[in-house]
Design an enzyme around this catalytic site. Structure first.
Site, short mmCIF file in Angstrom:
data_model
loop_
_atom_site.label_atom_id
_atom_site.label_comp_id
_atom_site.label_asym_id
_atom_site.label_seq_id
_atom_site.Cartn_x
_atom_site.Cartn_y
_atom_site.Cartn_z
CE LYS A 1 -2.10 2.59 0.50
NZ LYS A 1 -1.57 3.09 -0.78
NE ARG B 1 6.11 5.92 1.94
CZ ARG B 1 6.94 6.64 1.20
NH1 ARG B 1 7.32 7.84 1.62
NH2 ARG B 1 7.40 6.19 0.03
CD GLU C 1 2.13 -1.21 2.98
OE1 GLU C 1 0.89 -1.22 2.86
OE2 GLU C 1 2.84 -0.25 2.64
CE LYS D 1 2.67 6.85 0.73
NZ LYS D 1 3.36 6.13 -0.37
#
Length: 461
Positions: free
Chosen positions: A418, A396, A235, A367
């Site tokens: 996030k 994700r 990420e 999500k």
């Protein structure tokens, strides 16, 4: 099962704006779907994923791409992969075939402005509990693409359409940004999955980005000085070359200070433990330190970290199969930190309601692909709001240039977002989209600050 799921559908909204096609204003009253087109595209890990275009009768289009997670809850919607030897078994031709032969025929003629009706039609095609038949990757891409098409048809930004449809109060969210990646995002080089910061003391989204940039590169400088700079994780956070999980925390605190900030003033730490990845049946093993512990010992360790560091939020502190430990963690620390359920709740309204009754969390990670459709995700968000919880809309680890969640978080007024770290374009596209929203004429206000007790402010290390 479908009827049970949709009893939960009580005015909810989730919106996205991947590569939505911006078109001229169409008919808001009758915006019938003319067709869907699915295609294989590629995510940030180089794996195949599903993209869907929705075309309305008046020519307006919408587009969305399904993300994919590495750390996955056992009860979340499943991606449908082809298996076999080709592309490591990860191809999506079966999911694409389902879009063309089942989802598209079911949605043709439905009004795109009726998101709930669209999602009901999708769910009626798959009676499996985790969407094994169509694949959550196919259903989420189709559901989101319709959402984009409806916003484009109305001639308004996606976030505004979400706020209007789900009757929510929009706001620009507070980011939660990864500095060190770990767990499943970094070859399990450290046990903890995400070492992040939040800047609740900032007055604008732009100020959060400035401060985060300083902290992120200060962390890289510290690792370079120690000869431990080894690239980035899935990420975009720094690859965790540490001898212990605590060393990562100590380095993060040092980076905040090196950036000219005082930990606990404008900047605080957030952790995703992702405990299900290294524990089962109440037994946990920290591989980095070759240490075994039970639920109580893990909770005690995290409690010491809360005492020793400026931690404002902890996600999945224990395993998804350890509800009594989750309740104990919330009982002991829920008035000090945000206790977030991710694998524990998998964006499921029923699980949120159960956890609220059991006092097992005080925040939900949202999500969309965990749920499988926009409406189901929004239902979970509303269940969390009704419980008095906070919510964090999340990306994700396998992501794309789709920026839908920036609009979803803003339109729902979730308060927090996030998406990973401060590098890699599949992350930055989502942060940058929030900056663009902030500059719009009718932009909602930025939400700074966390609605928690301030017992974690001003502690000395």
């Amino acid at each position: 099962m479908v009827q049970t799921v949709f009893k939960l559908f009580s005015l909810i909204g989730f919106i996205l704006k991947p590569l939505t096609i911006i078109q001229t204003k169409g008919s808001a009253q009758v915006s019938k779907i003319q067709g869907l087109k699915g295609r294989r595209v590629w995510d940030s890990r180089g794996c195949p994923t599903v993209e869907v275009d929705v075309i309305l009768e008046n020519g307006v289009r919408g587009r969305a791409i399904a993300p994919a997670g590495a750390s996955r809850g056992a009860r979340e919607a499943l991606d449908l992969r082809d298996g076999g030897d080709s592309l490591r078994g990860k191809d999506v031709q079966t999911a694409l075939n389902g879009i063309q032969t089942r989802i598209a025929p079911a949605l043709i003629g439905i009004n795109a402005q009726d998101q709930r009706g669209v999602d009901v039609a999708i769910l009626a095609l798959d009676n499996s509990e985790l969407k094994e038949q169509l694949g959550g990757n196919a259903t989420v891409a189709a559901s989101l693409a319709v959402l984009h098409a409806a916003a484009a048809d109305n001639g308004i930004p996606l976030w505004r359409h979400i706020a209007n449809y789900f009757q929510s109060t929009p706001s620009i969210p507070l980011p939660e940004i990864q500095i060190f990646g770990g767990g499943a995002h970094a070859g399990r080089r450290v046990d903890i999955q995400d070492f992040m910061i939040m800047v609740p003391g900032a007055t604008s989204f732009d100020e959060v980005m400035e401060i985060t940039s300083e902290v992120y590169f200060a962390a890289g400088d510290l690792m370079k000085r120690k000869g431990r700079l080894a690239g980035v994780a899935d990420e975009g956070g720094w690859w965790p070359v540490f001898d212990s999980n605590e060393e990562a925390l100590e380095t993060l605190v040092a980076a905040i200070k090196l950036a000219g900030e005082q930990p606990g003033e404008r900047v605080v730490i957030s952790l995703d433990i992702a405990a299900s990845e290294f524990g089962k049946n109440g037994q946990y093993r920290l591989a980095l330190e070759d240490r075994a512990m039970d639920s109580g010992q893990l909770i005690d360790m995290l409690g010491r970290w809360i005492d020793d560091y400026f931690i404002a939020s902890i996600e999945d502190p224990v395993g998804e199969d350890d509800p009594e430990a989750m309740q104990e963690f919330q009982r002991r620390y829920g008035d000090q930190v945000q206790v977030v359920g991710d694998d524990y709740l998998v964006t499921n309204a029923n699980l949120v309601k159960t956890a609220a009754r059991e006092n097992a969390c005080n925040a939900l990670l949202v999500k969309v692909n965990q749920a499988g459709t926009v409406t189901e995700a929004v239902d979970a968000f509303h269940a969390a709001s009704e419980a008095g919880w906070q919510s964090i809309v999340s990306a994700r680890s396998g992501e794309t240039e789709d920026a839908s969640i920036s609009h979803l978080s803003t339109g729902l007024g979730s308060g927090q977002l996030k998406v990973g770290s401060f590098t890699r374009s599949e992350r930055m596209v989502k942060w940058n989209e929030c900056l663009r929203i902030q500059d719009e004429e009718d932009a909602p206000q930025f939400v700074g600050g966390l609605p928690l007790k301030n017992t974690w402010w001003g502690k000395k290390i």
